[in-house]
Design an enzyme around this catalytic site. Structure first.
Site, PDB file in Angstrom:
ATOM      1  N   CYS A  29       0.798  -1.233   0.000  1.00 12.99           N
ATOM      2  CA  CYS A  29       0.000   0.000   0.000  1.00 12.99           C
ATOM      3  C   CYS A  29       0.832   1.285   0.000  1.00 12.99           C
ATOM      4  CB  CYS A  29      -0.967   0.021   1.167  1.00 12.99           C
ATOM      5  SG  CYS A  29      -1.632  -1.572   1.555  1.00 12.99           S
ATOM      6  N   ARG A  83       7.306 -11.127   5.134  1.00 11.94           N
ATOM      7  CA  ARG A  83       6.809 -11.041   6.505  1.00 11.94           C
ATOM      8  C   ARG A  83       7.531 -12.072   7.350  1.00 11.94           C
ATOM      9  NH1 ARG A  83       0.331 -10.343   5.252  1.00 11.94           N
ATOM     10  NH2 ARG A  83       0.607  -8.508   3.931  1.00 11.94           N
ATOM     11  N   GLN A  97       1.670 -10.748  -3.388  1.00 16.77           N
ATOM     12  CA  GLN A  97       0.289 -10.458  -3.036  1.00 16.77           C
ATOM     13  C   GLN A  97      -0.394  -9.851  -4.249  1.00 16.77           C
ATOM     14  OE1 GLN A  97      -0.425  -7.564   0.040  1.00 16.77           O
ATOM     15  NE2 GLN A  97      -1.521  -9.101   1.225  1.00 16.77           N
ATOM     16  N   ASP A 111      -2.455  -7.565  -5.079  1.00 18.59           N
ATOM     17  CA  ASP A 111      -3.053  -6.370  -4.509  1.00 18.59           C
ATOM     18  C   ASP A 111      -3.690  -5.499  -5.578  1.00 18.59           C
ATOM     19  OD1 ASP A 111      -3.264  -5.174  -2.068  1.00 18.59           O
ATOM     20  OD2 ASP A 111      -1.096  -5.090  -1.780  1.00 18.59           O
ATOM     21  N   HIS A 150      -5.410  -1.233  -5.520  1.00 20.69           N
ATOM     22  CA  HIS A 150      -6.005  -0.108  -4.807  1.00 20.69           C
ATOM     23  C   HIS A 150      -6.921   0.619  -5.767  1.00 20.69           C
ATOM     24  CE1 HIS A 150      -2.205  -0.616  -2.352  1.00 20.69           C
ATOM     25  NE2 HIS A 150      -3.203  -0.956  -1.567  1.00 20.69           N
ATOM     26  N   LYS A 183     -14.381  -4.507   6.370  1.00 20.41           N
ATOM     27  CA  LYS A 183     -13.889  -5.355   5.282  1.00 20.41           C
ATOM     28  C   LYS A 183     -14.784  -6.547   5.011  1.00 20.41           C
ATOM     29  CE  LYS A 183     -10.959  -8.013   8.338  1.00 20.41           C
ATOM     30  NZ  LYS A 183      -9.798  -8.840   8.461  1.00 20.41           N
ATOM     31  N   HIS A 226      -8.743  -1.277  -0.702  1.00 23.86           N
ATOM     32  CA  HIS A 226      -7.685  -2.269  -0.939  1.00 23.86           C
ATOM     33  C   HIS A 226      -8.408  -3.555  -1.246  1.00 23.86           C
ATOM     34  CE1 HIS A 226      -4.704  -0.261   1.821  1.00 23.86           C
ATOM     35  NE2 HIS A 226      -5.826   0.143   2.370  1.00 23.86           N
TER      36      HIS A 226
HETATM   37 ZN   LIG Z   1      -3.333  -1.955   0.161  1.00 23.52          ZN
END
Ligand SMILES: [Zn+2]
Ligand SMILES: [Zn+2]
Length: 674
Positions: free
Chosen positions: A356, A385, A403, A405, A407, A487, A533
């Site tokens: 992000c 991670r 990931q 992802d 946005h 979420k 997200h």
């Molecule tokens: Zn994000």
């Protein structure tokens, strides 16, 4: 007179001193027989609980049909196992904790000698005796100090430590107590509850079954070392895992599924099919081999196609970013433990655990106008991670992953339509992989959160309306959203009935503020954009692991590392086999050739082991006619076909990203049992 409110809305008045079990009996003998425990004003209680003389509490009797009942049964079975171990090893056993977990239970023991698989049978036999004796679960409420003295005298150091933590209210922080039912909790006035089964006394909140006689079917599965409180600096205890069900059929079905899961273990298939490996030189970091990369790239090609069609653009942000950025994003405060740090030119840097902040820097690199909205910006970002070494598990739990992802930046009034679009995209992708059984959960504002009531209402409302517009049934988890976002989470069920959390859609109320994101509105003034997200597959590496197990290694043709293999019957047709393989490759298929001098039967077995979807057998007849004898791994012999006809068949199967025939049947047969 004690009165209770029943789930149907009616009330029932009973004599003073009446227990929950007696109420169940009043309602009906069948309910009394099936009753496991109860909810009294929302709180889980034993059947032996006596109703309060005052008030009108709501009473719900739990039977074996509920998930809660299953977890109470398993927790009770964990106690019976501990009681059996106590009988077998006597006073030298020290007890850790023994919660119910998903699909079963465990208990941790501190014993001078090592328990082995052969001990499990002995323990099971002793448990069987406790069940036959209908050993009761006796509850007793005592002052904390008394419980501590009792445990101290018995040398139960784990329990003493837990009691000390309760006394100083440190226990809430103990993350090893994942199962709330297993958490010993102080009652009012510094009192705690103890449960006795046989000679085993446990510090426990309960509730439990009335007696062990209700345990119909159980099985001990494995024994393994486990550090006390998950801390590698503390003593290593021995953990026995087991499971329990209300019926023998349910248990047998579960054990069969465990067997099947073993066969489908992605680590085993990954080795057999040469897909990936792990090495001591990089614990938790997957090495993807050539075959694994074919599958991964097929997934990514599909992912990019779907996203292009849905109006997304793709970006890439750096893996190393200054530590200061992570302070600004809030990750330093909330996520530091799981991050890797380094230094570049004497400036502190961090390896990104999420994409992000990088994405937001891209947004800020240009001025934006409302006319550009909605902006859908995707990133297949490589994140790191630092997972604890104890939880690493093949591809399913790694320290480095991609990931998927994205946005979305939009006007607040565009949120709902954007979420509707994302739901459609998620649905399309899951269906293509053969996941039809998808559960959706909406998590709302938690107690500690940022942002105004109005922002939360708008964002949560947009998620809700979008789910309803798509007619998606969903479960609400009140107060379980992130502190910065309500979420929606997606859980997909695989062919063994196991549930995996993959996708997520979050309406972020913090980042636009923290990063001072703006756009110019129709009024020519600066405004804050709304931001979503979302991830569909989650971690691509983990998703690959899930797919390997879901398919049992039998990948759909569009993902299969080798799609077709030529099997010449003899050396005389090897040249023809080579020629056809060349044609298939030129047409874009991943084709291989088994030229060896083995008999064709051996070649077929080898190809089946490699899980190649199509085996093309060529003898002299086929060579003369310019055909191939097609053998489908799932359907068997399909007869002879011209090379062009086979190409047409294979290309259509790839283009439509069809599932393999057997896999479709599996999806239907793999319905969950509970
Ligand atoms: Zn994000
Ligand atoms: Zn317990």
């Amino acid at each position: 007179m004690p009165t209770v409110k029943l789930p149907d809305g009616s009330t029932l008045e009973v004599a003073e001193g009446t227990s929950v079990a007696e109420v169940a009996n009043r309602i009906g003998p069948r309910l009394a027989r099936d009753a496991v425990a109860a909810r009294l004003d929302g709180k889980l209680v034993d059947l032996g609980t006596v109703l309060p003389p005052e008030g009108e509490p709501a009473l719900q009797i739990l039977t074996g049909k509920s998930d809660e009942a299953l977890s109470i049964l398993r927790h009770s079975t964990a106690h019976v196992m501990a009681a059996a171990v106590r009988r077998l090893w006597g006073e030298k056993v020290r007890f850790g904790i023994g919660p119910a977990i998903e699909d079963g239970f465990y208990y941790d023991f501190d014993l001078p000698e090592r328990m082995g698989e052969e001990d499990l049978e002995r323990i099971e036999a002793e448990m069987g005796r406790l069940v036959a004796e209908r050993a009761p679960f006796a509850r007793k409420e005592v002052p904390l100090a008394d419980a501590r003295r009792l445990m101290h005298e018995a040398g139960q150091w784990c329990k003493v430590e837990l009691l000390d933590d309760i006394a100083s209210s440190r226990l809430e922080a103990g993350e090893e107590f994942q199962d709330a039912d297993a958490k010993p909790v102080p009652e009012a006035g510094g009192r705690v509850t103890l449960y006795r089964t046989g000679d085993f006394v446990d510090l426990c909140r309960g509730p439990h079954l009335p007696d062990a006689g209700r345990i119909a079917a159980f099985k001990l599965l494995s024994v393994a070392g486990s550090y006390w409180r998950g801390d590698s600096t503390r003593p290593m205890l021995q953990r026995i895992y087991g499971t329990a069900y209300f019926s023998k059929t349910d248990l047998e079905r579960h054990l069969a599924r465990l067997e099947e899961a073993k066969k489908r273990d992605h680590r085993r298939i990954g080795k057999d099919l040469d897909l990936f490996s792990f090495h001591d030189e990089g614990p938790g970091f997957a090495f993807l081999h050539a075959n694994g990369m074919v599958i991964l790239n097929a997934i990514l090609d599909f992912w990019r196609e779907v996203h292009r069609e849905a109006g997304y653009v793709e970006v890439r942000t750096p893996i190393l970013l200054s530590e200061e950025l992570w302070h600004r994003s809030g990750h330093w405060d909330n996520y530091r433990e799981a991050m890797y740090f380094t230094e570049v030119d004497e400036r502190p840097f961090a390896v990104k655990p999420m994409n992000c902040p990088g994405g937001l820097l891209i947004y800020r690199a240009q001025p934006h106008s409302y006319r550009e909205f909605p902006m859908r910006v995707a990133e297949l970002g490589l994140v790191h991670r630092h997972e604890k070494s104890g939880v690493l598990h093949g591809l399913l739990r790694v320290r480095q992953f991609t990931q998927d992802d994205a946005h979305v930046f939009c006007l607040p009034e565009q949120l709902k339509d954007e979420i509707v679009g994302i739901i459609g995209l998620v649905d399309r992708m899951y269906r293509t992989f053969g996941f039809e059984d998808v559960r959706v959960e909406l998590s709302t504002r938690p107690e500690h959160s940022i942002g105004s009531d109005e922002m939360w209402e708008h964002a949560t409302g947009a998620l809700r309306q979008a789910l309803e517009a798509k007619h998606l049934p969903y479960k609400v988890n009140e107060g379980e959203g992130a502190f910065y976002a309500p979420k929606v989470d997606y859980h997909v069920r695989d062919c063994l009935g196991r549930s995996w959390q993959c996708g997520t859609i979050q309406v972020d109320l913090a980042m636009p503020e923290r990063f001072d994101l703006t756009y110019t509105g129709a009024d020519n003034r600066p405004h804050r954009p709304a931001m979503i997200h979302r991830a569909v597959l989650g971690s691509i590496e983990r998703f690959l692991g899930i797919l390997i197990e879901h398919y049992g290694g039998d990948f759909p043709l569009w993902m299969a590392p080798v799609q077709a293999i030529m099997l010449p019957v003899s050396e005389r047709t090897a040249a023809y086999g080579r020629e056809v393989a060349g044609k298939l490759r030129a047409a874009g298929l991943r084709a291989d050739l088994d030229e060896g001098s083995d008999k064709v039967g051996a070649k077929i077995r080898r190809a089946l082991g490699r899980k190649v979807p199509y085996m093309l057998i060529v003898g002299e007849k086929e060579a003369a006619a310019g055909t191939v004898s097609v053998r489908d791994k799932a359907l068997g012999d399909l007869g002879a076909e011209s090379v062009e006809a086979f190409l047409g068949r294979a290309r259509a199967e790839v283009a439509e990203r069809r599932l393999r025939p057997k896999q479709e049947a599996l999806g239907a047969a793999g319905a969950p049992e509970a």
